[in-house]
Write a protein that holds these residues in place. Structure first.
Motif, PDB file in Angstrom:
ATOM      1  N   LEU A   1      -2.451   7.926   8.880  1.00 30.54           N
ATOM      2  CA  LEU A   1      -2.560   6.484   8.621  1.00 30.54           C
ATOM      3  C   LEU A   1      -4.017   6.043   8.511  1.00 30.54           C
ATOM      4  O   LEU A   1      -4.389   5.314   7.585  1.00 30.54           O
ATOM      5  CB  LEU A   1      -1.859   5.704   9.733  1.00 30.54           C
ATOM      6  CG  LEU A   1      -1.875   4.180   9.580  1.00 30.54           C
ATOM      7  CD1 LEU A   1      -1.164   3.757   8.300  1.00 30.54           C
ATOM      8  CD2 LEU A   1      -1.232   3.517  10.794  1.00 30.54           C
ATOM      9  N   LEU A   2      -4.859   6.484   9.450  1.00 34.06           N
ATOM     10  CA  LEU A   2      -6.264   6.049   9.454  1.00 34.06           C
ATOM     11  C   LEU A   2      -7.018   6.577   8.238  1.00 34.06           C
ATOM     12  O   LEU A   2      -7.881   5.890   7.677  1.00 34.06           O
ATOM     13  CB  LEU A   2      -6.940   6.505  10.746  1.00 34.06           C
ATOM     14  CG  LEU A   2      -6.423   5.826  12.031  1.00 34.06           C
ATOM     15  CD1 LEU A   2      -7.068   6.441  13.262  1.00 34.06           C
ATOM     16  CD2 LEU A   2      -6.675   4.317  11.982  1.00 34.06           C
ATOM     17  N   SER A   3      -6.687   7.790   7.813  1.00 31.77           N
ATOM     18  CA  SER A   3      -7.347   8.334   6.620  1.00 31.77           C
ATOM     19  C   SER A   3      -6.920   7.571   5.380  1.00 31.77           C
ATOM     20  O   SER A   3      -7.716   7.369   4.455  1.00 31.77           O
ATOM     21  CB  SER A   3      -7.050   9.826   6.470  1.00 31.77           C
ATOM     22  OG  SER A   3      -5.644  10.062   6.411  1.00 31.77           O
ATOM     23  N   LEU A   4      -5.667   7.115   5.332  1.00 35.97           N
ATOM     24  CA  LEU A   4      -5.205   6.285   4.220  1.00 35.97           C
ATOM     25  C   LEU A   4      -5.968   4.963   4.201  1.00 35.97           C
ATOM     26  O   LEU A   4      -6.425   4.509   3.138  1.00 35.97           O
ATOM     27  CB  LEU A   4      -3.705   6.029   4.343  1.00 35.97           C
ATOM     28  CG  LEU A   4      -3.107   5.021   3.348  1.00 35.97           C
ATOM     29  CD1 LEU A   4      -3.314   5.478   1.906  1.00 35.97           C
ATOM     30  CD2 LEU A   4      -1.604   4.816   3.620  1.00 35.97           C
ATOM     31  N   VAL A   5      -6.119   4.351   5.371  1.00 33.83           N
ATOM     32  CA  VAL A   5      -6.869   3.087   5.461  1.00 33.83           C
ATOM     33  C   VAL A   5      -8.307   3.292   4.990  1.00 33.83           C
ATOM     34  O   VAL A   5      -8.868   2.449   4.267  1.00 33.83           O
ATOM     35  CB  VAL A   5      -6.851   2.557   6.906  1.00 33.83           C
ATOM     36  CG1 VAL A   5      -7.783   1.366   7.058  1.00 33.83           C
ATOM     37  CG2 VAL A   5      -5.425   2.173   7.308  1.00 33.83           C
ATOM     38  N   ALA A   6      -8.910   4.428   5.370  1.00 31.58           N
ATOM     39  CA  ALA A   6     -10.287   4.714   4.967  1.00 31.58           C
ATOM     40  C   ALA A   6     -10.395   4.834   3.443  1.00 31.58           C
ATOM     41  O   ALA A   6     -11.330   4.297   2.830  1.00 31.58           O
ATOM     42  CB  ALA A   6     -10.770   6.002   5.631  1.00 31.58           C
ATOM     43  N   MET A   7      -9.459   5.515   2.825  1.00 32.87           N
ATOM     44  CA  MET A   7      -9.487   5.680   1.370  1.00 32.87           C
ATOM     45  C   MET A   7      -9.264   4.349   0.655  1.00 32.87           C
ATOM     46  O   MET A   7      -9.889   4.073  -0.379  1.00 32.87           O
ATOM     47  CB  MET A   7      -8.434   6.703   0.941  1.00 32.87           C
ATOM     48  CG  MET A   7      -8.825   8.130   1.232  1.00 32.87           C
ATOM     49  SD  MET A   7     -10.344   8.596   0.354  1.00 32.87           S
ATOM     50  CE  MET A   7     -10.806  10.091   1.211  1.00 32.87           C
ATOM     51  N   ILE A   8      -8.378   3.523   1.209  1.00 38.17           N
ATOM     52  CA  ILE A   8      -8.158   2.201   0.625  1.00 38.17           C
ATOM     53  C   ILE A   8      -9.451   1.383   0.694  1.00 38.17           C
ATOM     54  O   ILE A   8      -9.799   0.654  -0.243  1.00 38.17           O
ATOM     55  CB  ILE A   8      -7.012   1.471   1.355  1.00 38.17           C
ATOM     56  CG1 ILE A   8      -5.671   2.155   1.042  1.00 38.17           C
ATOM     57  CG2 ILE A   8      -6.955  -0.008   0.949  1.00 38.17           C
ATOM     58  CD1 ILE A   8      -4.508   1.624   1.855  1.00 38.17           C
ATOM     59  N   GLY A   9     -10.185   1.524   1.801  1.00 33.65           N
ATOM     60  CA  GLY A   9     -11.468   0.834   1.931  1.00 33.65           C
ATOM     61  C   GLY A   9     -12.464   1.279   0.875  1.00 33.65           C
ATOM     62  O   GLY A   9     -13.174   0.450   0.284  1.00 33.65           O
ATOM     63  N   LEU A  10     -12.519   2.586   0.596  1.00 38.01           N
ATOM     64  CA  LEU A  10     -13.443   3.110  -0.415  1.00 38.01           C
ATOM     65  C   LEU A  10     -13.064   2.617  -1.815  1.00 38.01           C
ATOM     66  O   LEU A  10     -13.938   2.327  -2.634  1.00 38.01           O
ATOM     67  CB  LEU A  10     -13.447   4.642  -0.377  1.00 38.01           C
ATOM     68  CG  LEU A  10     -14.074   5.274   0.876  1.00 38.01           C
ATOM     69  CD1 LEU A  10     -13.880   6.781   0.877  1.00 38.01           C
ATOM     70  CD2 LEU A  10     -15.568   4.940   0.949  1.00 38.01           C
ATOM     71  N   VAL A  11     -11.760   2.528  -2.071  1.00 36.06           N
ATOM     72  CA  VAL A  11     -11.307   2.018  -3.363  1.00 36.06           C
ATOM     73  C   VAL A  11     -11.665   0.536  -3.491  1.00 36.06           C
ATOM     74  O   VAL A  11     -12.111   0.072  -4.555  1.00 36.06           O
ATOM     75  CB  VAL A  11      -9.785   2.223  -3.536  1.00 36.06           C
ATOM     76  CG1 VAL A  11      -9.286   1.528  -4.800  1.00 36.06           C
ATOM     77  CG2 VAL A  11      -9.449   3.708  -3.598  1.00 36.06           C
ATOM     78  N   THR A  12     -11.480  -0.200  -2.416  1.00 31.50           N
ATOM     79  CA  THR A  12     -11.794  -1.638  -2.420  1.00 31.50           C
ATOM     80  C   THR A  12     -13.269  -1.883  -2.721  1.00 31.50           C
ATOM     81  O   THR A  12     -13.622  -2.827  -3.441  1.00 31.50           O
ATOM     82  CB  THR A  12     -11.431  -2.267  -1.061  1.00 31.50           C
ATOM     83  OG1 THR A  12     -10.052  -2.014  -0.775  1.00 31.50           O
ATOM     84  CG2 THR A  12     -11.670  -3.767  -1.074  1.00 31.50           C
ATOM     85  N   MET A  13     -14.139  -1.021  -2.204  1.00 31.46           N
ATOM     86  CA  MET A  13     -15.580  -1.160  -2.429  1.00 31.46           C
ATOM     87  C   MET A  13     -16.031  -0.527  -3.742  1.00 31.46           C
ATOM     88  O   MET A  13     -17.230  -0.433  -4.012  1.00 31.46           O
ATOM     89  CB  MET A  13     -16.345  -0.529  -1.250  1.00 31.46           C
ATOM     90  CG  MET A  13     -16.147  -1.244   0.073  1.00 31.46           C
ATOM     91  SD  MET A  13     -17.145  -0.539   1.404  1.00 31.46           S
ATOM     92  CE  MET A  13     -16.380   1.074   1.613  1.00 31.46           C
ATOM     93  N   ASN A  14     -15.041  -0.036  -4.529  1.00 25.75           N
ATOM     94  CA  ASN A  14     -15.326   0.608  -5.817  1.00 25.75           C
ATOM     95  C   ASN A  14     -16.171   1.860  -5.672  1.00 25.75           C
ATOM     96  O   ASN A  14     -16.853   2.281  -6.627  1.00 25.75           O
ATOM     97  CB  ASN A  14     -16.017  -0.372  -6.783  1.00 25.75           C
ATOM     98  CG  ASN A  14     -15.116  -1.519  -7.183  1.00 25.75           C
ATOM     99  OD1 ASN A  14     -13.923  -1.326  -7.411  1.00 25.75           O
ATOM    100  ND2 ASN A  14     -15.679  -2.716  -7.266  1.00 25.75           N
ATOM    101  N   ALA A  15     -16.129   2.463  -4.486  1.00 25.65           N
ATOM    102  CA  ALA A  15     -16.841   3.721  -4.278  1.00 25.65           C
ATOM    103  C   ALA A  15     -16.093   4.886  -4.920  1.00 25.65           C
ATOM    104  O   ALA A  15     -16.708   5.878  -5.325  1.00 25.65           O
ATOM    105  CB  ALA A  15     -17.019   3.979  -2.782  1.00 25.65           C
TER     106      ALA A  15
ATOM    107  N   PHE B   1       0.805  -1.222   0.000  1.00 25.34           N
ATOM    108  CA  PHE B   1       0.000   0.000   0.000  1.00 25.34           C
ATOM    109  C   PHE B   1       0.839   1.274   0.000  1.00 25.34           C
ATOM    110  O   PHE B   1       0.283   2.373  -0.055  1.00 25.34           O
ATOM    111  CB  PHE B   1      -0.934   0.007   1.215  1.00 25.34           C
ATOM    112  CG  PHE B   1      -1.873  -1.167   1.241  1.00 25.34           C
ATOM    113  CD1 PHE B   1      -3.004  -1.180   0.450  1.00 25.34           C
ATOM    114  CD2 PHE B   1      -1.604  -2.272   2.033  1.00 25.34           C
ATOM    115  CE1 PHE B   1      -3.866  -2.267   0.460  1.00 25.34           C
ATOM    116  CE2 PHE B   1      -2.460  -3.369   2.047  1.00 25.34           C
ATOM    117  CZ  PHE B   1      -3.594  -3.363   1.251  1.00 25.34           C
ATOM    118  N   LEU B   2       2.147   1.133   0.082  1.00 31.17           N
ATOM    119  CA  LEU B   2       3.025   2.298   0.105  1.00 31.17           C
ATOM    120  C   LEU B   2       4.185   2.084  -0.868  1.00 31.17           C
ATOM    121  O   LEU B   2       4.576   0.947  -1.135  1.00 31.17           O
ATOM    122  CB  LEU B   2       3.582   2.545   1.512  1.00 31.17           C
ATOM    123  CG  LEU B   2       2.580   2.890   2.603  1.00 31.17           C
ATOM    124  CD1 LEU B   2       3.262   2.865   3.967  1.00 31.17           C
ATOM    125  CD2 LEU B   2       1.966   4.266   2.357  1.00 31.17           C
TER     126      LEU B   2
END
Length: 593
Positions: free
Chosen positions: A406-420, A107-108
């Protein structure tokens, strides 16, 4: 074959030779090739600049900023340092160390991860009496194995994603690559802590050898009262441009002056410490008032003072120092550091320091001044692989900012994973969020962006367009299919992967991916196979660089600090390359063929 095809293939061949021989920086070489195609009308101006607005390239730019923020947070290095310290055996420590490295590299950007952790690993190895050569190649390889797991793992993945979108094809999702690369990554990690660990060399690090070999580094000259240049500057005394030797430091009573500037004043009783070719010290015998000591009791460590210290750096692929003599770079004035020695291929270069022409991967032993840390932090010319004391201007960010980042990066990765959100949209929002929250300043964001890499990527898109447009890619694909015809589609997969991996070792991973992408698409079309199968194969092959220190930046970073020789990468990397290739081809064949 048309003249356009012949011209494109000739330019690409010359470009690859220039990249292999490192005649200039990779981005400049690829850009010149692009301009050649533009000049003769192979591609239009619109096609030439299309790469500069490509989604994949722009996403890479965003990720540079994000990686810099996470690196500054210090969370990754603190976590890894803690894991290293808990291991009850070398191999257990290595395993506990490699797993999170691969996870973080998914992820980095893996380059800042390896740069940050190299000095930590070396320090831990020194504390536990373990050779860092047992840990540093695994550090690099684990970061590569992690990088092939996700879309954002390496710039190469994003480059191919951008090429797919440009061709009107469906791009990668965040975990498209993982369905093929996950088994290869797991097998690779197991190999590194078992068979690979036994194959790895057990070298004594440079910073340990330097103390044992100080007589080969230093020589001492005493300034007598009758020296004509007493109370005059170093330049006026004629001590700056000597043949074969370099004035590194001055020992004066309890003080030490290092690095020495042209304006430094020479005083009676000074002990001038030179480095270079010891046999050339005889030149100073012609200067009255200077007494040459046959030996010196001054060690490199004793030259360290409150501001400066001994630091090792590794010259990067994209350095402005490449192919220039040290004296031409004004190294001391630019970085506030004197070069004590240069090591290449685990051997000290026995030459006058100023006359050494620098190459990528050279390890420089420096005696630094007070301003070195600040200047080095702003430079992309080398990687610092020695732990540095925290400079007041370079402090890590506060705890809440680090965790918010870090937490905001995790949140964005989650949105990408869900195709949002698309990867580019998510990363752009995240960078703006960092700027608004003052987690990163505009100047810091600009410093984190590696513009030379972006130029290479954007230029490479134009090269790929020329290969498609002229039919050169189709011509090469037909040849590849003819070669592999006795072995069918499986033979084509093997040949495609091997070519991609070889190009990666010879040139750069991004350039290899762009060159092989059109060939992979055309080969798949001619064989009636889903193009995504061949494209994923090329994407993984372009990042699976394990055979040399020059094929991938992380391999280069650990080359000098580990004291490795070129053959060490072959010994450890060849079995790993076969394992990754076999697993990747098997998975591609199972899923798509």
């Amino acid at each position: 074959m048309t003249w356009e095809m012949g011209f494109v293939l000739l330019v690409v061949l010359v470009m690859m030779i220039c990249l292999f021989k490192e005649v200039a920086r990779p981005d400049i070489i690829v850009f010149v090739a692009l301009i050649a195609f533009l000049a003769v009308g192979i591609i239009t101006p619109e096609e030439a600049i299309s790469g500069f607005s490509n989604e994949g390239m722009l996403t890479v730019a965003m990720l540079f900023v994000i990686a810099g923020v996470i690196q500054k947070s210090g969370l990754v290095e603190r976590s890894v340092a803690a894991l290293l310290g808990k291991g009850k055996s070398e191999r257990r420590s290595l395993f506990r160390f490699l797993v999170p490295i691969s996870g973080a590299s998914a992820f980095l950007n893996n380059t800042p991860i390896v740069v940050t952790l190299t000095p930590i690993v070396r320090e831990w190895c020194a504390d536990h009496n373990i050779s860092p050569s047992k840990f540093l190649i695994p550090l690099s390889y684990a970061s590569i194995l992690g990088g092939i797991l996700t879309l954002m793992g390496t710039s190469t993945n994003l480059v191919v994603h951008g090429l797919l979108l440009e061709r009107g094809m469906e791009g990668y999702s965040l975990f498209t690559l993982a369905q093929v690369s996950l088994p290869a990554s797991l097998i690779g990690l197991v190999y590194l802590v078992t068979v690979g660990y036994r194959i790895l060399p057990d070298y004594k690090p440079l910073n340990k050898r330097s103390g044992d070999e100080r007589k080969q580094y230093l020589m001492e000259v005493v300034v007598e009262n009758h020296f004509p240049a007493v109370n005059r500057t170093v330049e006026e005394a004629g001590l700056r441009n000597l043949e074969g030797v370099y004035l590194l430091a001055i020992a004066r009573s309890k003080d030490k002056v290092c690095p020495v500037k042209n304006s430094t004043t020479i005083k009676a009783g000074d002990r001038l410490i030179f480095t270079g070719i010891i046999s050339k010290i005889a030149e100073l015998q012609d200067k009255k008032g200077l007494t040459i000591k046959t030996g010196t009791d001054v060690s490199l460590e004793q030259l360290e003072n409150g501001h400066g210290r001994l630091v090792e750096v590794v010259v990067s692929h994209q350095s402005s120092l490449l192919h220039r003599k040290i004296k031409e770079t004004q190294f001391r004035a630019t970085f506030d550091a004197g070069v004590v020695a240069v090591h290449r291929n685990n051997e000290r270069i026995e030459s006058k320091i100023g006359d050494i022409e620098l190459r990528a991967g050279d390890t420089l032993l420096l005696l630094t001044g007070a301003d070195f840390q600040e200047r080095a932090a702003q430079s992309k010319d080398f990687y610092v692989v020695t732990p540095l004391k925290k400079h007041p201007l370079l402090n890590k960010m506060s705890g809440w900012k680090a965790w918010t980042a870090l937490l905001s990066l995790v949140a964005m990765i989650g949105l990408v994973t869900m195709n949002a959100l698309s990867m580019f949209t998510a990363m752009s929002i995240l960078v703006v969020f960092y700027l608004l929250c003052k987690i990163v300043t505009p100047d810091e964001a600009k410093q984190n962006v590696q513009f030379h890499v972006l130029l290479l990527i954007a230029s490479a898109f134009g090269i790929g367009q020329a290969l498609f447009k002229t039919g050169a890619a189709e011509w090469v694909a037909r040849g590849l299919i003819r070669l592999s015809d006795p072995f069918g589609i499986f033979g084509a997969l093997v040949l495609l992967y091997v070519l991609t991996a070889l190009f990666t070792e010879m040139i750069t991973n991004n350039a290899a991916a762009v060159l092989m992408f059109p060939i992979a698409v055309e080969a798949a079309n001619r064989l009636g196979v889903e193009p995504m199968a061949f494209v994923i194969l090329v994407t993984i092959g372009a990042s699976a660089s394990f055979l040399s220190p020059i094929g991938y930046q992380t391999n280069l970073i650990v080359y000098g600090p580990g004291g490795y020789r070129f053959k060490d990468y072959l010994k450890v990397g060849l079995p790993l390359s076969f394992l990754v290739m076999a697993s990747t081809i098997w998975m591609v064949d199972w899923i798509w063929i």
